[in-house]
Design a protein around this motif. Structure first.
Motif, PDB file in Angstrom:
ATOM      1  N   LYS A 121      21.977  37.392  41.127  1.00 23.23           N
ATOM      2  CA  LYS A 121      22.837  37.687  42.273  1.00 23.23           C
ATOM      3  C   LYS A 121      23.197  39.165  42.178  1.00 23.23           C
ATOM      4  O   LYS A 121      23.821  39.594  41.195  1.00 23.23           O
ATOM      5  CB  LYS A 121      24.086  36.819  42.208  1.00 23.23           C
ATOM      6  N   PHE A 122      22.765  39.924  43.193  1.00 26.26           N
ATOM      7  CA  PHE A 122      22.952  41.375  43.159  1.00 26.26           C
ATOM      8  C   PHE A 122      23.635  41.837  44.440  1.00 26.26           C
ATOM      9  O   PHE A 122      23.313  41.369  45.532  1.00 26.26           O
ATOM     10  CB  PHE A 122      21.591  42.067  42.995  1.00 26.26           C
ATOM     11  N   THR A 123      24.568  42.758  44.285  1.00 25.02           N
ATOM     12  CA  THR A 123      25.307  43.281  45.423  1.00 25.02           C
ATOM     13  C   THR A 123      24.870  44.719  45.682  1.00 25.02           C
ATOM     14  O   THR A 123      24.815  45.534  44.754  1.00 25.02           O
ATOM     15  CB  THR A 123      26.821  43.249  45.124  1.00 25.02           C
ATOM     16  N   HIS A 179      13.806  42.281  28.277  1.00 21.83           N
ATOM     17  CA  HIS A 179      13.290  43.629  28.493  1.00 21.83           C
ATOM     18  C   HIS A 179      12.123  43.484  29.460  1.00 21.83           C
ATOM     19  O   HIS A 179      11.216  42.695  29.216  1.00 21.83           O
ATOM     20  CB  HIS A 179      12.826  44.245  27.171  1.00 21.83           C
ATOM     21  N   ILE A 180      12.205  44.203  30.569  1.00 25.50           N
ATOM     22  CA  ILE A 180      11.147  44.111  31.580  1.00 25.50           C
ATOM     23  C   ILE A 180      10.574  45.495  31.835  1.00 25.50           C
ATOM     24  O   ILE A 180      11.311  46.461  32.042  1.00 25.50           O
ATOM     25  CB  ILE A 180      11.697  43.518  32.899  1.00 25.50           C
ATOM     26  N   LYS A 181       9.237  45.567  31.772  1.00 27.29           N
ATOM     27  CA  LYS A 181       8.560  46.797  32.186  1.00 27.29           C
ATOM     28  C   LYS A 181       7.990  46.508  33.568  1.00 27.29           C
ATOM     29  O   LYS A 181       7.128  45.650  33.726  1.00 27.29           O
ATOM     30  CB  LYS A 181       7.399  47.114  31.249  1.00 27.29           C
ATOM     31  N   GLY A 239      16.409  46.508  55.785  1.00 31.61           N
ATOM     32  CA  GLY A 239      16.541  47.795  56.460  1.00 31.61           C
ATOM     33  C   GLY A 239      15.475  48.806  56.086  1.00 31.61           C
ATOM     34  O   GLY A 239      15.626  50.008  56.320  1.00 31.61           O
ATOM     35  N   ILE A 240      14.366  48.308  55.539  1.00 27.30           N
ATOM     36  CA  ILE A 240      13.284  49.200  55.107  1.00 27.30           C
ATOM     37  C   ILE A 240      12.335  49.470  56.268  1.00 27.30           C
ATOM     38  O   ILE A 240      11.930  48.532  56.977  1.00 27.30           O
ATOM     39  CB  ILE A 240      12.570  48.572  53.903  1.00 27.30           C
ATOM     40  N   ASN A 241      11.987  50.713  56.471  1.00 29.27           N
ATOM     41  CA  ASN A 241      11.180  51.056  57.646  1.00 29.27           C
ATOM     42  C   ASN A 241       9.731  50.593  57.501  1.00 29.27           C
ATOM     43  O   ASN A 241       9.253  50.275  56.412  1.00 29.27           O
ATOM     44  CB  ASN A 241      11.294  52.543  57.998  1.00 29.27           C
ATOM     45  N   LYS A 243       9.269  40.447  56.421  1.00 30.30           N
ATOM     46  CA  LYS A 243      10.502  40.127  57.159  1.00 30.30           C
ATOM     47  C   LYS A 243      11.740  40.355  56.280  1.00 30.30           C
ATOM     48  O   LYS A 243      12.776  40.828  56.741  1.00 30.30           O
ATOM     49  CB  LYS A 243      10.488  38.656  57.590  1.00 30.30           C
ATOM     50  N   PHE A 244      11.593  39.987  55.023  1.00 29.12           N
ATOM     51  CA  PHE A 244      12.698  40.191  54.082  1.00 29.12           C
ATOM     52  C   PHE A 244      13.030  41.682  53.956  1.00 29.12           C
ATOM     53  O   PHE A 244      14.194  42.084  54.046  1.00 29.12           O
ATOM     54  CB  PHE A 244      12.325  39.591  52.719  1.00 29.12           C
ATOM     55  N   MET A 245      11.987  42.479  53.779  1.00 29.95           N
ATOM     56  CA  MET A 245      12.217  43.925  53.644  1.00 29.95           C
ATOM     57  C   MET A 245      12.789  44.515  54.930  1.00 29.95           C
ATOM     58  O   MET A 245      13.636  45.416  54.894  1.00 29.95           O
ATOM     59  CB  MET A 245      10.919  44.638  53.268  1.00 29.95           C
ATOM     60  N   THR A 299      15.463  34.339  42.567  1.00 27.96           N
ATOM     61  CA  THR A 299      15.253  33.409  41.455  1.00 27.96           C
ATOM     62  C   THR A 299      13.871  33.661  40.862  1.00 27.96           C
ATOM     63  O   THR A 299      12.976  34.175  41.547  1.00 27.96           O
ATOM     64  CB  THR A 299      15.302  31.924  41.904  1.00 27.96           C
ATOM     65  N   ARG A 300      13.720  33.321  39.609  1.00 24.08           N
ATOM     66  CA  ARG A 300      12.392  33.321  38.975  1.00 24.08           C
ATOM     67  C   ARG A 300      12.190  31.957  38.320  1.00 24.08           C
ATOM     68  O   ARG A 300      13.063  31.487  37.592  1.00 24.08           O
ATOM     69  CB  ARG A 300      12.274  34.426  37.916  1.00 24.08           C
ATOM     70  N   THR A 301      11.053  31.341  38.609  1.00 21.20           N
ATOM     71  CA  THR A 301      10.719  30.020  38.071  1.00 21.20           C
ATOM     72  C   THR A 301       9.255  30.005  37.677  1.00 21.20           C
ATOM     73  O   THR A 301       8.433  30.658  38.337  1.00 21.20           O
ATOM     74  CB  THR A 301      10.862  28.921  39.164  1.00 21.20           C
ATOM     75  N   THR A 359      23.802  40.272  38.238  1.00 21.88           N
ATOM     76  CA  THR A 359      23.630  39.501  37.012  1.00 21.88           C
ATOM     77  C   THR A 359      22.503  38.484  37.161  1.00 21.88           C
ATOM     78  O   THR A 359      22.339  37.896  38.229  1.00 21.88           O
ATOM     79  CB  THR A 359      24.944  38.717  36.737  1.00 21.88           C
ATOM     80  N   TRP A 360      21.775  38.272  36.101  1.00 20.09           N
ATOM     81  CA  TRP A 360      20.839  37.142  35.993  1.00 20.09           C
ATOM     82  C   TRP A 360      21.483  36.065  35.131  1.00 20.09           C
ATOM     83  O   TRP A 360      22.091  36.380  34.109  1.00 20.09           O
ATOM     84  CB  TRP A 360      19.541  37.562  35.314  1.00 20.09           C
ATOM     85  N   GLU A 361      21.322  34.807  35.537  1.00 24.12           N
ATOM     86  CA  GLU A 361      21.773  33.698  34.696  1.00 24.12           C
ATOM     87  C   GLU A 361      20.665  32.664  34.643  1.00 24.12           C
ATOM     88  O   GLU A 361      19.847  32.578  35.562  1.00 24.12           O
ATOM     89  CB  GLU A 361      23.029  33.059  35.290  1.00 24.12           C
TER      90      GLU A 361
END
Ligand code: MYR
Length: 131
Positions: free
Chosen positions: A92-94, A48-50, A22-24, A16-18, A105-107, A81-83
């Motif tokens: 929060k990404f635009t 650093h994220i792979k 607007g993802i088909n 539902k999120f995707m 969020t990541r927890t 930005t990540w905080e």
């Protein structure tokens, strides 16, 4: 504490999120089984994220509080930005194409990494296990 190699185990409302993004439907079906893996290395306020999945592999570098650009697996470009607030990473990404905001969020919850997503009123969640 976020450090380690994380593999997605299950998702909630991700389709539902995707869809809201607007993802088909064909891409959504593939994305439900993307085998997303994140290798996270945090040093102070630098990450650093792979990222690897059935779609691609990608290296991401960011510093907490410092804006950066990122392209989602479907090519959508975002900037944000990540905080760190307490034990919670808040992103929060635009979107560059429509200026709408995606928050995430990541927890760490009981040894699992939980990532939440929100876009235009739709929430989703993906849970990752360490491996
Ligand atoms: C990262 O820390 O992994 C890089 C920055 C992440 C930015 C936002 C991620 C949201 C991904 C949502 C995917 C939705 C597909 C429509």
């Amino acid at each position: 504490a976020f450090n380690g190699s994380w593999k997605v185990d299950h998702s909630e409302n991700y389709d539902k999120f995707m869809e809201q993004m607007g993802i088909n439907v064909m891409k959504r079906k593939l994305a439900e089984h993307d085998n997303l893996k994140l290798v996270i290395e945090q040093t102070g306020d630098k990450f650093h994220i792979k990222e690897s999945s059935t779609f691609r592999t990608k290296d991401i570098d960011f510093t907490l509080g410092v804006p950066f650009d990122y392209s989602l697996a479907d090519g959508t470009e975002v900037s944000g930005t990540w905080e760190l607030e307490g034990d919670v990473l808040k992103g929060k990404f635009t979107r560059k194409d429509n200026n709408k905001v995606l928050t995430t969020t990541r927890t760490l919850v009981g040894g699992e990494l939980v990532q939440t997503y929100n876009y235009e009123g739709v929430d989703a969640k993906r849970t990752f296990k360490k491996h």
